[in-house]
Design a protein around this motif. Structure first.
Motif, PDB file in Angstrom:
ATOM      1  N   MET A 173      29.169  32.386  38.969  1.00  0.00           N
ATOM      2  CA  MET A 173      29.092  31.441  39.839  1.00  0.00           C
ATOM      3  C   MET A 173      30.727  31.380  40.418  1.00  0.00           C
ATOM      4  O   MET A 173      31.634  31.520  40.001  1.00  0.00           O
ATOM      5  CB  MET A 173      29.071  29.820  39.000  1.00  0.00           C
ATOM      6  CG  MET A 173      29.142  28.569  39.892  1.00  0.00           C
ATOM      7  SD  MET A 173      27.876  28.327  40.869  1.00  0.00           S
ATOM      8  CE  MET A 173      26.644  27.809  39.874  1.00  0.00           C
ATOM      9  N   GLN A 174      30.833  30.793  41.813  1.00  0.00           N
ATOM     10  CA  GLN A 174      32.016  30.979  42.653  1.00  0.00           C
ATOM     11  C   GLN A 174      32.385  29.559  42.728  1.00  0.00           C
ATOM     12  O   GLN A 174      31.845  28.952  43.545  1.00  0.00           O
ATOM     13  CB  GLN A 174      31.713  31.665  43.924  1.00  0.00           C
ATOM     14  CG  GLN A 174      31.641  33.243  43.617  1.00  0.00           C
ATOM     15  CD  GLN A 174      31.691  34.046  44.960  1.00  0.00           C
ATOM     16  OE1 GLN A 174      30.897  33.681  45.698  1.00  0.00           O
ATOM     17  NE2 GLN A 174      32.425  35.081  45.099  1.00  0.00           N
ATOM     18  N   TYR A 175      33.745  29.090  42.190  1.00  0.00           N
ATOM     19  CA  TYR A 175      34.245  27.849  42.466  1.00  0.00           C
ATOM     20  C   TYR A 175      35.108  27.825  43.289  1.00  0.00           C
ATOM     21  O   TYR A 175      36.129  28.590  42.720  1.00  0.00           O
ATOM     22  CB  TYR A 175      34.501  26.996  40.942  1.00  0.00           C
ATOM     23  CG  TYR A 175      33.277  26.824  40.185  1.00  0.00           C
ATOM     24  CD1 TYR A 175      32.032  26.120  40.445  1.00  0.00           C
ATOM     25  CD2 TYR A 175      33.021  27.401  38.934  1.00  0.00           C
ATOM     26  CE1 TYR A 175      31.051  25.789  39.483  1.00  0.00           C
ATOM     27  CE2 TYR A 175      31.940  27.545  37.951  1.00  0.00           C
ATOM     28  CZ  TYR A 175      31.211  26.463  38.428  1.00  0.00           C
ATOM     29  OH  TYR A 175      30.244  26.208  37.276  1.00  0.00           O
ATOM     30  N   VAL A 176      35.456  27.150  44.251  1.00  0.00           N
ATOM     31  CA  VAL A 176      36.652  26.812  45.114  1.00  0.00           C
ATOM     32  C   VAL A 176      37.333  25.557  45.042  1.00  0.00           C
ATOM     33  O   VAL A 176      36.334  24.390  45.114  1.00  0.00           O
ATOM     34  CB  VAL A 176      36.531  27.334  46.429  1.00  0.00           C
ATOM     35  CG1 VAL A 176      37.778  27.362  47.279  1.00  0.00           C
ATOM     36  CG2 VAL A 176      35.945  29.160  46.494  1.00  0.00           C
ATOM     37  N   ILE A 177      38.590  25.176  44.707  1.00  0.00           N
ATOM     38  CA  ILE A 177      38.952  24.039  44.765  1.00  0.00           C
ATOM     39  C   ILE A 177      40.137  23.970  45.444  1.00  0.00           C
ATOM     40  O   ILE A 177      40.946  24.690  45.837  1.00  0.00           O
ATOM     41  CB  ILE A 177      39.675  24.030  43.299  1.00  0.00           C
ATOM     42  CG1 ILE A 177      38.575  23.786  42.312  1.00  0.00           C
ATOM     43  CG2 ILE A 177      40.381  22.495  43.186  1.00  0.00           C
ATOM     44  CD1 ILE A 177      39.159  23.998  40.728  1.00  0.00           C
ATOM     45  N   VAL A 178      40.230  23.046  46.750  1.00  0.00           N
ATOM     46  CA  VAL A 178      40.939  22.736  47.727  1.00  0.00           C
ATOM     47  C   VAL A 178      42.144  21.589  47.070  1.00  0.00           C
ATOM     48  O   VAL A 178      41.594  20.702  47.051  1.00  0.00           O
ATOM     49  CB  VAL A 178      40.279  22.482  48.832  1.00  0.00           C
ATOM     50  CG1 VAL A 178      41.460  22.205  50.013  1.00  0.00           C
ATOM     51  CG2 VAL A 178      39.432  23.286  49.378  1.00  0.00           C
ATOM     52  N   GLY A 179      43.417  22.239  47.025  1.00  0.00           N
ATOM     53  CA  GLY A 179      44.528  21.407  46.338  1.00  0.00           C
ATOM     54  C   GLY A 179      44.732  21.385  44.908  1.00  0.00           C
ATOM     55  O   GLY A 179      43.837  21.690  44.139  1.00  0.00           O
ATOM     56  N   ALA A 180      45.989  21.538  44.823  1.00  0.00           N
ATOM     57  CA  ALA A 180      46.666  21.972  43.595  1.00  0.00           C
ATOM     58  C   ALA A 180      47.427  20.930  42.805  1.00  0.00           C
ATOM     59  O   ALA A 180      48.382  21.073  42.455  1.00  0.00           O
ATOM     60  CB  ALA A 180      47.450  23.328  43.689  1.00  0.00           C
ATOM     61  N   GLY A 181      47.093  19.651  42.990  1.00  0.00           N
ATOM     62  CA  GLY A 181      47.670  18.431  42.533  1.00  0.00           C
ATOM     63  C   GLY A 181      47.115  18.362  41.080  1.00  0.00           C
ATOM     64  O   GLY A 181      46.259  19.116  40.665  1.00  0.00           O
ATOM     65  N   PRO A 182      47.130  17.049  40.547  1.00  0.00           N
ATOM     66  CA  PRO A 182      46.584  16.924  39.164  1.00  0.00           C
ATOM     67  C   PRO A 182      45.055  16.912  39.163  1.00  0.00           C
ATOM     68  O   PRO A 182      44.601  17.492  38.147  1.00  0.00           O
ATOM     69  CB  PRO A 182      46.970  15.284  38.895  1.00  0.00           C
ATOM     70  CG  PRO A 182      48.386  15.278  39.726  1.00  0.00           C
ATOM     71  CD  PRO A 182      47.989  16.084  40.970  1.00  0.00           C
ATOM     72  N   SER A 183      44.425  16.668  40.246  1.00  0.00           N
ATOM     73  CA  SER A 183      43.083  16.713  40.456  1.00  0.00           C
ATOM     74  C   SER A 183      42.660  18.076  40.214  1.00  0.00           C
ATOM     75  O   SER A 183      41.843  18.526  39.550  1.00  0.00           O
ATOM     76  CB  SER A 183      42.421  15.712  41.428  1.00  0.00           C
ATOM     77  OG  SER A 183      42.635  14.561  41.276  1.00  0.00           O
ATOM     78  N   GLY A 184      43.197  18.887  41.247  1.00  0.00           N
ATOM     79  CA  GLY A 184      42.836  20.180  41.312  1.00  0.00           C
ATOM     80  C   GLY A 184      43.046  21.026  40.166  1.00  0.00           C
ATOM     81  O   GLY A 184      42.217  21.963  39.560  1.00  0.00           O
TER      82      GLY A 184
END
Length: 413
Positions: free
Chosen positions: A1-12
């Motif tokens: 599975m390939q997960y991509v997360i946009v944003g590296a704040g507390p949520s990301g």
């Protein structure tokens, strides 16, 4: 599975770590649009006044934290999404394939259309780079104008005041923090700031900014002209969603998500400031741009992406603010519910205020200024919820007895 997360704040960051733990065989990529390691914006004021070094704002302190977890961190901005091909294009020309995408891209400050705001020494206080620019100017005896006295503005205000600057705050609303405080509380905070030497103008708007005598000249619609060496703009934020144009993802005030933080596109999720998700108190959808909600969103979105999700009850509208030593908070339906009842007790001399809002025998919202001893109880009473039958009338007479009410009702439940 390939997960991509946009944003590296507390949520990301929370989502990336949760995915790595929940689905250890997957590929997790974190897209970070800033050059610094992931950091928390709420720590920036402490960096601004020297209470913490720059490293103290970082969300994770260990060297190579993400690399050690097997999380790929790509430093670039998201440019577009192709939902048919399941690809994310970055501004560095790279294209990332994803099976599931989390948008945790946060928000950006809004610069109002005011003539002269392009002049030098006018900054937002949103990024570490902003904070560096402000720290290079502010200090003892420096004339500073802060535009905006909302939640973010008041956090910045404290840092500017503690730097020793001669500070004037210009707020368009008729009170300070108008989106989290009623008239009594907002005016109490204003009077506290005035007592601490901060000049606060409410029901006032900046018309334009000129230059005069080597300084910035801030023209206010009240007729005031305020000379400044520095202007800090804190007049609101907007979600970072432009890269989703044409994607089919539904957006209102933020990305509309369901109780699993899933957007209108089945394999795209959203979390944090950019997400318009379930509101615990109303059952409707709202943006709650506070860090605790962002962290919770990140965890729940990640579990949903990994098919381990639970139905999210919704976030509580909750704000806690320290304004030059005066603590204030608001929870839930702090403005009250139509047809409900309210109890108030105010001690202006000692800067203490309590407001409780009821819907029948249930507490649904509260505002408190000048005390911290009841915050956890208030949140518990609202989110549990607890039937206050037998106690409601006593609380209407004395709203400061919530701890007694909570203990008594918990025993009898």
């Amino acid at each position: 599975m390939q997960y991509v997360i946009v944003g590296a704040g507390p949520s990301g960051v929370t989502a990336a770590e949760t995915l790595r733990k929940t689905d250890p065989e997957s590929t997790v990529t974190l897209v970070d649009g800033e050059v610094e390691p992931p950091y928390g914006r709420m720590a920036i004021p402490y960096f601004l006044i020297g209470k913490v070094p720059e490293e103290g704002t970082y969300l994770r302190k260990g060297d190579n934290h993400f690399e050690n977890l097997g999380i790929n961190r790509v430093q670039a901005h998201a440019e577009s999404v192709d939902t048919a091909a399941n690809t994310l294009t970055l501004d560095n020309g790279e294209t990332l394939n994803y099976d599931k995408l989390l948008v945790a891209s946060g928000s950006h400050p809004v610069k109002p259309p005011i003539e002269g705001l392009e002049r030098p020494n006018i900054h937002h206080c949103w990024t570490l780079e902003d904070a560096r620019n402000i720290a290079n100017i502010t200090g003892e005896g420096v004339d500073v104008v802060l535009m905006g006295a909302g939640f973010i503005g008041c956090i910045i205000m404290e840092a500017l005041a503690l730097s020793g600057a001669n500070l004037t705050v210009v707020e368009a609303g008729d009170r300070m923090v108008p989106r989290m405080m009623d008239q009594n509380a907002g005016n109490m905070i204003k009077n506290w700031c005035l007592e601490k030497g901060v000049n606060v103008l409410t029901s006032a708007r900046v018309d334009s900014v000129d230059e005069a005598d080597g300084k910035l000249a801030v023209n206010v619609d009240t007729g005031d002209v305020i000379k400044a060496d520095l202007i800090v703009v804190a007049t609101g934020v907007r979600p970072n969603t432009d890269f989703l144009d044409g994607s089919g993802v539904e957006i209102e005030d933020g990305i509309l998500v369901d109780n699993n933080l899933r957007s209108s596109v089945d394999n795209i999720f959203a979390a944090g400031d950019v997400a318009q998700g379930p509101d615990y108190s109303t059952g409707e959808k709202a943006v709650h741009a506070v860090q605790p909600t962002g962290v919770e969103h990140g965890r729940i979105a990640a579990l949903s992406m990994a098919e381990k999700g639970i139905d999210y009850r919704g976030s509580l509208n909750m704000n806690v603010l320290d304004t030059l030593g005066l603590i204030s908070c608001s929870f839930g339906l702090w403005q009250g519910r139509e047809g409900g009842e309210s109890a108030r007790q105010i001690d202006e001399k000692n800067y203490r205020y309590t407001l409780l809002n009821f819907d029948g025998d249930y507490l649904v919202g509260a505002v408190m200024v000048g005390r911290t001893d009841q915050m956890g109880v208030l949140r518990g009473l609202i989110m549990t919820p607890v039937n206050l039958r037998g106690w409601k009338e006593r609380l209407m007479a004395d709203p400061n007895r919530v701890v007694e009410a909570y203990i008594d009702c918990a025993r009898s439940s």
